[in-house]
Scaffold this motif. Structure first.
Motif, PDB file in Angstrom:
ATOM      1  N   VAL A  22     -22.548 -20.047 -41.117  1.00  0.00           N
ATOM      2  CA  VAL A  22     -22.693 -19.230 -42.328  1.00  0.00           C
ATOM      3  C   VAL A  22     -23.274 -17.864 -41.972  1.00  0.00           C
ATOM      4  N   LEU A  23     -24.296 -17.845 -41.105  1.00  0.00           N
ATOM      5  CA  LEU A  23     -24.887 -16.582 -40.669  1.00  0.00           C
ATOM      6  C   LEU A  23     -23.877 -15.745 -39.891  1.00  0.00           C
ATOM      7  N   ALA A  24     -23.106 -16.384 -39.025  1.00  0.00           N
ATOM      8  CA  ALA A  24     -22.120 -15.658 -38.226  1.00  0.00           C
ATOM      9  C   ALA A  24     -21.060 -15.004 -39.115  1.00  0.00           C
ATOM     10  N   ILE A  25     -20.572 -15.729 -40.091  1.00  0.00           N
ATOM     11  CA  ILE A  25     -19.546 -15.180 -40.987  1.00  0.00           C
ATOM     12  C   ILE A  25     -20.132 -14.054 -41.836  1.00  0.00           C
ATOM     13  N   SER A  26     -21.362 -14.243 -42.295  1.00  0.00           N
ATOM     14  CA  SER A  26     -22.023 -13.190 -43.064  1.00  0.00           C
ATOM     15  C   SER A  26     -22.177 -11.924 -42.228  1.00  0.00           C
ATOM     16  N   SER A  27     -22.551 -12.085 -40.960  1.00  0.00           N
ATOM     17  CA  SER A  27     -22.688 -10.923 -40.069  1.00  0.00           C
ATOM     18  C   SER A  27     -21.349 -10.242 -39.858  1.00  0.00           C
ATOM     19  N   ALA A  28     -20.301 -11.035 -39.701  1.00  0.00           N
ATOM     20  CA  ALA A  28     -18.963 -10.467 -39.508  1.00  0.00           C
ATOM     21  C   ALA A  28     -18.517  -9.679 -40.729  1.00  0.00           C
ATOM     22  N   ARG A  29     -18.817 -10.184 -41.916  1.00  0.00           N
ATOM     23  CA  ARG A  29     -18.442  -9.466 -43.140  1.00  0.00           C
ATOM     24  C   ARG A  29     -19.155  -8.122 -43.230  1.00  0.00           C
ATOM     25  N   GLU A  30     -20.414  -8.096 -42.798  1.00  0.00           N
ATOM     26  CA  GLU A  30     -21.139  -6.827 -42.797  1.00  0.00           C
ATOM     27  C   GLU A  30     -20.479  -5.828 -41.844  1.00  0.00           C
ATOM     28  N   VAL A  31     -20.032  -6.308 -40.695  1.00  0.00           N
ATOM     29  CA  VAL A  31     -19.328  -5.426 -39.760  1.00  0.00           C
ATOM     30  C   VAL A  31     -18.037  -4.912 -40.383  1.00  0.00           C
ATOM     31  N   ASP A  32     -17.320  -5.776 -41.074  1.00  0.00           N
ATOM     32  CA  ASP A  32     -16.059  -5.360 -41.708  1.00  0.00           C
ATOM     33  C   ASP A  32     -16.274  -4.299 -42.782  1.00  0.00           C
ATOM     34  N   LYS A  33     -17.467  -4.244 -43.358  1.00  0.00           N
ATOM     35  CA  LYS A  33     -17.761  -3.241 -44.387  1.00  0.00           C
ATOM     36  C   LYS A  33     -18.062  -1.868 -43.785  1.00  0.00           C
ATOM     37  N   SER A  34     -18.376  -1.853 -42.509  1.00  0.00           N
ATOM     38  CA  SER A  34     -18.821  -0.607 -41.889  1.00  0.00           C
ATOM     39  C   SER A  34     -17.654   0.342 -41.638  1.00  0.00           C
ATOM     40  N   SER A  35     -17.889   1.614 -41.904  1.00  0.00           N
ATOM     41  CA  SER A  35     -16.870   2.635 -41.637  1.00  0.00           C
ATOM     42  C   SER A  35     -17.015   3.214 -40.233  1.00  0.00           C
TER      43      SER A  35
END
Length: 428
Positions: free
Chosen positions: A49-62
């Motif tokens: 869950v933490l790993a996926i949450s971290s990945a989503r944050e990366v995907d939001k980054s410009s």
């Protein structure tokens, strides 16, 4: 091809082009882990869950850093703010330091997804072994102390992982597991936040599946002279083939790997020249042992005093100076290392790289024997960059690699050499 099968470099291209997301790559790696972890046991901590949450944050980054969207495993003696760091020690189970080690902070800042903690030999030094198995044969060791990191990359669980090397803990597991690895010049990657064993020797390294993967991490750490390409073709390379002072300890498969790598390079047009190191190098392996044990006395004194009963006997022995290391011996080892560093650096630019064994032989049976570091320890003391390259298979079908070595701060040129020679040496 599933995303977990991509090399870090191939995945990076897709991530930058928008044809892959960090979340999709992370989920694919987690699926591979779910399939294989019960057998390989590469991880000491994993929170999907933490790993996926971290990945989503990366995907939001410009902003796309050098490691944008790439999952990376972190050896469990390197601090992570949001995960425990146990050092595989009963003293520190559940410990959360609350901040990232410097190398982890750089990786996060460059867009990496910190996937989890990989199992390690206790304190990356001695004592308890990792539970990790070699993915090519689970009856055999993946090597140590970066056991989980090498195995996880080799088995497709993660495209990149951090290791460390004080003796041979990055390069030797790469040979055993059949992957690429880089031990950079000592000191170019900040070791703050990693458990210290020897300030003279400890080096942060990393694993990947091709030289381009290693270069991505080198770029994240701004290694010297990456903007100065070697500008040579393979046929213009001059490689020193070095058996080294411990050749008598090499198993037949390691000897064959070195000779085979040299023959393949010659057949491809490179100049391969036998290299005999100066007489001073006959004492370099013993000098590394003296430094390791001499500096290790203080490294574990805190645990010796505060948690004596839970500290493995290996470390109590070090604090109590079971080896009888004297101050004069330690000073002599430092002096010999300084002499040999200058002698080795002087071999360049006559050579573009030195080719030498990466391990004594195939991965040994069982978990307790993680392999003899004798073909790595001298290079660690010399502070020079090393890159592990898979080469062949031994008599039991296990990977046997070689390594190329450059002068201090010659990391960028060595990466360029690796890019040229890897497909020739790693011809399987």
């Amino acid at each position: 091809m599933e995303p977990w099968q991509l090399t870090a470099a191939a995945a990076a291209v897709k991530l930058r082009e928008g044809r892959l997301t960090a979340e999709a790559l992370t989920r694919s790696c987690l699926e591979r882990i779910a399939e294989r972890e019960a057998v390989v046991k590469a991880w000491s901590f994993l929170d999907p869950v933490l790993a996926i949450s971290s990945a989503r944050e990366v995907d939001k980054s410009s902003v796309m850093g050098a490691l944008h969207g790439l999952p990376i495993g972190v050896k469990d003696m390197i601090d992570t703010a949001d995960m425990p760091t146990t050092y595989n020690s009963p003293i520190y189970q559940g410990l959360r330091q609350g901040r990232d080690a410097a190398c982890v902070g750089v990786a996060r800042g460059e867009g990496a997804v910190i996937l989890g903690k990989t199992d390690t030999v206790e304190f990356a030094a001695a004592g308890r072994r990792a539970l990790t198995r070699n993915p090519h044969d689970t009856a055999r060791s993946p090597g140590g102390s970066s056991s989980g990191s090498a195995a996880a990359v080799a088995d497709g669980m993660v495209p990149l992982a951090f290791g460390t090397q004080t003796g041979g803990s990055t390069i030797r597991p790469a040979s055993f597991c059949g992957v690429y690895a880089m031990k950079p010049t000592h000191g170019v990657v900040n070791t703050e936040g990693a458990k210290r064993y020897s300030h003279t020797l400890d080096t942060i390294g990393w694993y990947g599946r091709e030289p381009a993967d290693l270069r991505l991490v080198a770029e994240a750490f701004r290694l010297f002279d990456l903007d100065r390409p070697l500008e040579k073709e393979l046929q213009a390379l001059r490689i020193g083939l070095c058996r080294g002072p411990n050749w008598h300890l090499a198993a037949a498969e390691s000897r064959e790997a070195l000779m085979l790598a040299g023959q393949r390079l010659e057949a491809a047009g490179a100049v391969v020249e036998e290299l005999a190191l100066p007489q001073a190098f006959e004492g370099i392996t013993e000098a590394q042992r003296v430094v390791l044990l001499g500096e290790g006395r203080g490294a574990f004194l805190q645990e010796y005093v505060a948690a004596h009963a839970r500290l493995h006997a290996d470390f109590r022995d070090r604090v109590e100076n079971f080896a009888g290391i004297s101050g004069a011996q330690l000073a002599g080892a430092y002096n010999l290392a300084a002499e040999c560093r200058k002698l080795f650096d002087a071999l360049f630019p006559r050579f573009d790289a030195v080719l030498t064994p990466a391990a004594v032989g195939e991965a040994p049976l069982g978990r307790q024997d993680t392999g003899n570091p004798v073909f790595n320890s001298m290079w660690t003391l010399l502070h020079v960059p090393c890159i592990a390259i898979p080469c062949t298979r031994g008599p039991h079908g296990m990977p046997v690699g070689v390594q190329i070595v450059g002068p201090r701060f010659g990391d960028a040129a060595l990466l360029d050499v690796a890019a040229l020679v890897a497909s020739v040496i790693d011809a399987a």
